[in-house]
Design a protein around this motif. Structure first.
Motif, PDB file in Angstrom:
ATOM      1  N   UNK A  19       0.832  -1.212   0.000  1.00  0.00           N
ATOM      2  CA  UNK A  19       0.000   0.000   0.000  1.00  0.00           C
ATOM      3  C   UNK A  19       0.867   1.262   0.000  1.00  0.00           C
ATOM      4  N   UNK A  20       1.904   1.242  -0.838  1.00  0.00           N
ATOM      5  CA  UNK A  20       2.789   2.396  -0.998  1.00  0.00           C
ATOM      6  C   UNK A  20       2.470   3.082  -2.319  1.00  0.00           C
ATOM      7  N   UNK A  21       2.513   4.410  -2.346  1.00  0.00           N
ATOM      8  CA  UNK A  21       2.064   5.127  -3.548  1.00  0.00           C
ATOM      9  C   UNK A  21       3.022   5.034  -4.723  1.00  0.00           C
ATOM     10  N   UNK A  45       9.527   3.251  -2.184  1.00  0.00           N
ATOM     11  CA  UNK A  45       9.680   1.829  -1.908  1.00  0.00           C
ATOM     12  C   UNK A  45      10.395   1.693  -0.579  1.00  0.00           C
ATOM     13  N   UNK A  46      10.315   0.532   0.044  1.00  0.00           N
ATOM     14  CA  UNK A  46      10.881   0.392   1.383  1.00  0.00           C
ATOM     15  C   UNK A  46      12.364   0.766   1.430  1.00  0.00           C
ATOM     16  N   UNK A  47      12.715   1.487   2.473  1.00  0.00           N
ATOM     17  CA  UNK A  47      14.108   1.913   2.649  1.00  0.00           C
ATOM     18  C   UNK A  47      15.003   0.715   2.922  1.00  0.00           C
ATOM     19  N   UNK A  64       2.093   9.775   0.785  1.00  0.00           N
ATOM     20  CA  UNK A  64       2.846   9.081   1.841  1.00  0.00           C
ATOM     21  C   UNK A  64       2.257   9.383   3.212  1.00  0.00           C
ATOM     22  N   UNK A  65       1.906  10.629   3.421  1.00  0.00           N
ATOM     23  CA  UNK A  65       1.315  11.009   4.712  1.00  0.00           C
ATOM     24  C   UNK A  65       0.011  10.247   4.938  1.00  0.00           C
TER      25      UNK A  65
END
Length: 199
Positions: free
Chosen positions: A77-79, A97-99, A136-137
């Motif tokens: 569920x990341x934009x 994407x994930x850090x 993201x917010x």
């Protein structure tokens, strides 16, 4: 020959000259990406793989690569957003994407913004980054990291700084592309939680 052929051509009075065609304004809509956007996203990204050091990738990504990345972002569920012209042309995209893979990093992401070559210098990057930050917010992300190549990336550094990203570190000579060493500039933005309405 007729005498009038020797006469200089008369210019029409200014009031009778045809008006210049107005330039079409640069306009776009930002929306969530859909699977049908992936070929255009691939083409934009691969242009930078082949022609620049803004990405350290040296091998073009395939549609299969992008489908896997897109599916992963949907699962998390990341934009991932795109900018589309009124004619339906994809002008650019942005995503996070994930850090890192470890679970404790789950509220921290790395951002990515790429514009089609004809869409640079028109404010599109700023619009996309602003939309990405808001997305993201809303997704509950707390920290956004930008990892920017330290060569020919002043515009990207300025863009991120304009949204409150702060430089948090530099690494030198960590990448090697086009027969030269490259470093990175790391910038970070902290997001506040959205205030939920009462009631």
């Amino acid at each position: 020959m007729l005498e009038e052929e020797y006469q200089p051509r008369r210019r029409l009075p200014r009031a009778l000259q045809p008006a210049p065609r107005p330039e079409t304004p640069f306009s776009f809509e930002i929306r969530p990406a859909v699977p049908e956007d992936l070929p255009a996203i691939r083409d934009i990204y691969n242009h930078y793989v082949a022609n620049s050091t803004v990405t350290f990738d040296e091998k073009a990504m395939t549609i299969r690569d992008w489908r896997a990345k897109y599916a992963r972002l949907q699962q998390l569920e990341m934009p991932i957003l795109v900018a589309e012209s009124p004619s339906g042309q994809l002008l650019g995209y942005t995503m996070v994407f994930p850090w890192q893979a470890k679970a404790a990093y789950r509220y921290t992401v790395e951002d990515s913004i790429y514009l089609g070559p004809a869409s640079t210098g028109k404010g599109l990057g700023k619009a996309l980054l602003g939309a990405l930050i808001e997305a993201c917010r809303e997704a509950g992300i707390r920290e956004i990291i930008a990892v920017i190549a330290d060569k020919n990336a002043d515009a990207s550094i300025r863009l991120h700084a304009s949204y409150g990203f702060k430089e948090v570190g530099r690494m030198g000579r960590v990448g090697f592309k086009f027969d030269r060493w490259l470093g990175t500039v790391m910038m970070q933005k902290s997001l506040k939680k959205l205030k939920r309405p009462r009631g």
